[in-house]
Scaffold this motif. Structure first.
Motif, PDB file in Angstrom:
ATOM      1  N   VAL A  20      23.769 -75.574 -48.805  1.00 27.46           N
ATOM      2  CA  VAL A  20      23.977 -75.679 -50.249  1.00 27.46           C
ATOM      3  C   VAL A  20      25.208 -76.560 -50.476  1.00 27.46           C
ATOM      4  N   PRO A  21      25.032 -77.795 -50.975  1.00 31.94           N
ATOM      5  CA  PRO A  21      26.179 -78.656 -51.242  1.00 31.94           C
ATOM      6  C   PRO A  21      27.081 -78.089 -52.338  1.00 31.94           C
ATOM      7  N   MET A  22      28.375 -78.130 -52.089  1.00 32.72           N
ATOM      8  CA  MET A  22      29.379 -77.716 -53.071  1.00 32.72           C
ATOM      9  C   MET A  22      29.879 -78.916 -53.868  1.00 32.72           C
ATOM     10  N   THR A  23      29.613 -80.111 -53.348  1.00 31.18           N
ATOM     11  CA  THR A  23      29.917 -81.376 -54.006  1.00 31.18           C
ATOM     12  C   THR A  23      28.670 -82.239 -53.886  1.00 31.18           C
ATOM     13  N   ASP A  24      28.616 -83.326 -54.613  1.00 33.41           N
ATOM     14  CA  ASP A  24      27.580 -84.309 -54.332  1.00 33.41           C
ATOM     15  C   ASP A  24      27.833 -84.804 -52.917  1.00 33.41           C
ATOM     16  N   CYS A  25      26.782 -84.926 -52.112  1.00 36.88           N
ATOM     17  CA  CYS A  25      26.925 -85.281 -50.703  1.00 36.88           C
ATOM     18  C   CYS A  25      26.118 -86.530 -50.380  1.00 36.88           C
ATOM     19  N   GLN A  26      26.743 -87.414 -49.628  1.00 36.82           N
ATOM     20  CA  GLN A  26      26.071 -88.596 -49.092  1.00 36.82           C
ATOM     21  C   GLN A  26      26.075 -88.455 -47.576  1.00 36.82           C
ATOM     22  N   PHE A  27      24.991 -87.874 -47.061  1.00 36.82           N
ATOM     23  CA  PHE A  27      24.883 -87.596 -45.633  1.00 36.82           C
ATOM     24  C   PHE A  27      24.374 -88.817 -44.865  1.00 36.82           C
ATOM     25  N   ALA A  63      22.195 -78.245 -55.069  1.00 34.95           N
ATOM     26  CA  ALA A  63      20.839 -78.316 -54.505  1.00 34.95           C
ATOM     27  C   ALA A  63      20.836 -77.510 -53.200  1.00 34.95           C
ATOM     28  N   ALA A  64      19.678 -77.349 -52.578  1.00 35.40           N
ATOM     29  CA  ALA A  64      19.614 -76.601 -51.316  1.00 35.40           C
ATOM     30  C   ALA A  64      18.452 -77.102 -50.477  1.00 35.40           C
ATOM     31  N   TYR A  65      18.588 -76.963 -49.161  1.00 38.52           N
ATOM     32  CA  TYR A  65      17.473 -77.219 -48.260  1.00 38.52           C
ATOM     33  C   TYR A  65      17.564 -76.291 -47.071  1.00 38.52           C
ATOM     34  N   PRO A 108      35.576 -87.063 -50.567  1.00 39.07           N
ATOM     35  CA  PRO A 108      35.405 -85.856 -49.748  1.00 39.07           C
ATOM     36  C   PRO A 108      34.130 -85.126 -50.164  1.00 39.07           C
ATOM     37  N   MET A 109      33.505 -84.435 -49.210  1.00 38.48           N
ATOM     38  CA  MET A 109      32.313 -83.636 -49.523  1.00 38.48           C
ATOM     39  C   MET A 109      32.412 -82.291 -48.825  1.00 38.48           C
ATOM     40  N   SER A 110      31.708 -81.307 -49.395  1.00 39.35           N
ATOM     41  CA  SER A 110      31.684 -79.957 -48.837  1.00 39.35           C
ATOM     42  C   SER A 110      30.306 -79.355 -49.024  1.00 39.35           C
ATOM     43  N   PHE A 111      29.926 -78.513 -48.061  1.00 36.92           N
ATOM     44  CA  PHE A 111      28.703 -77.742 -48.228  1.00 36.92           C
ATOM     45  C   PHE A 111      28.857 -76.396 -47.546  1.00 36.92           C
ATOM     46  N   ILE A 112      28.025 -75.453 -47.956  1.00 32.05           N
ATOM     47  CA  ILE A 112      27.936 -74.136 -47.351  1.00 32.05           C
ATOM     48  C   ILE A 112      26.694 -74.127 -46.465  1.00 32.05           C
ATOM     49  N   GLU A 113      26.862 -73.681 -45.230  1.00 30.26           N
ATOM     50  CA  GLU A 113      25.740 -73.548 -44.299  1.00 30.26           C
ATOM     51  C   GLU A 113      25.535 -72.051 -44.048  1.00 30.26           C
ATOM     52  N   ILE A 114      24.328 -71.584 -44.269  1.00 34.49           N
ATOM     53  CA  ILE A 114      23.989 -70.179 -44.071  1.00 34.49           C
ATOM     54  C   ILE A 114      22.973 -70.101 -42.935  1.00 34.49           C
ATOM     55  N   GLU A 115      23.408 -69.613 -41.783  1.00 38.46           N
ATOM     56  CA  GLU A 115      22.531 -69.451 -40.629  1.00 38.46           C
ATOM     57  C   GLU A 115      22.011 -68.020 -40.626  1.00 38.46           C
ATOM     58  N   TYR A 116      20.706 -67.857 -40.484  1.00 33.97           N
ATOM     59  CA  TYR A 116      20.144 -66.510 -40.507  1.00 33.97           C
ATOM     60  C   TYR A 116      19.788 -66.074 -39.109  1.00 33.97           C
ATOM     61  N   LYS A 117      20.253 -64.872 -38.758  1.00 38.95           N
ATOM     62  CA  LYS A 117      20.105 -64.335 -37.419  1.00 38.95           C
ATOM     63  C   LYS A 117      18.868 -63.465 -37.256  1.00 38.95           C
ATOM     64  N   GLN A 118      18.275 -63.038 -38.364  1.00 41.43           N
ATOM     65  CA  GLN A 118      17.069 -62.199 -38.332  1.00 41.43           C
ATOM     66  C   GLN A 118      15.994 -62.870 -39.169  1.00 41.43           C
TER      67      GLN A 118
END
Length: 100
Positions: free
Chosen positions: A46-53, A70-72, A89-99
């Motif tokens: 989930v981007p916390m800023t607009d991101c240019q990857f 946005a999210a993917y 600068p850009m930032s995003f949240i990464e959520i890794e799911y273990k189950q």
């Protein structure tokens, strides 16, 4: 492996790591990267800023622009290096799911 990097490193901050998920905030200065890695878990970004990857992948490089909020989702096994290809600068949240 060389101790020298051509790019500044992105800064990960683990916000939560429990039995279900690991949530990491990634902060990138312009040109910063995560370093090449393989994801052992499926994840959501989930981007916390607009991101240019710039995604450097085994099959070649590709650019992806994403708007803040946005999210993917991607499955485990993704192999890449993530680079901030933008001028800000850009930032995003990464959520890794273990189950599943």
């Amino acid at each position: 492996m060389s101790q020298f990097r051509a790019r500044p490193p992105a800064v990960p901050t683990v916000l939560l790591d429990d039995a279900v998920v690991r949530i990491t905030r990634w902060d990138f200065e312009p040109g910063a990267d995560t370093g090449h890695h393989v994801h052992g878990l499926g994840y959501v970004v989930v981007p916390m800023t607009d991101c240019q990857f710039l995604l450097e992948e085994p099959g070649g490089n590709r650019r992806v622009d994403m708007a803040k909020g946005a999210a993917y989702r991607r499955e485990a096994g993704v192999e890449h290096n993530v680079v901030n290809a933008g001028p800000e600068p850009m930032s995003f949240i990464e959520i890794e799911y273990k189950q599943s």
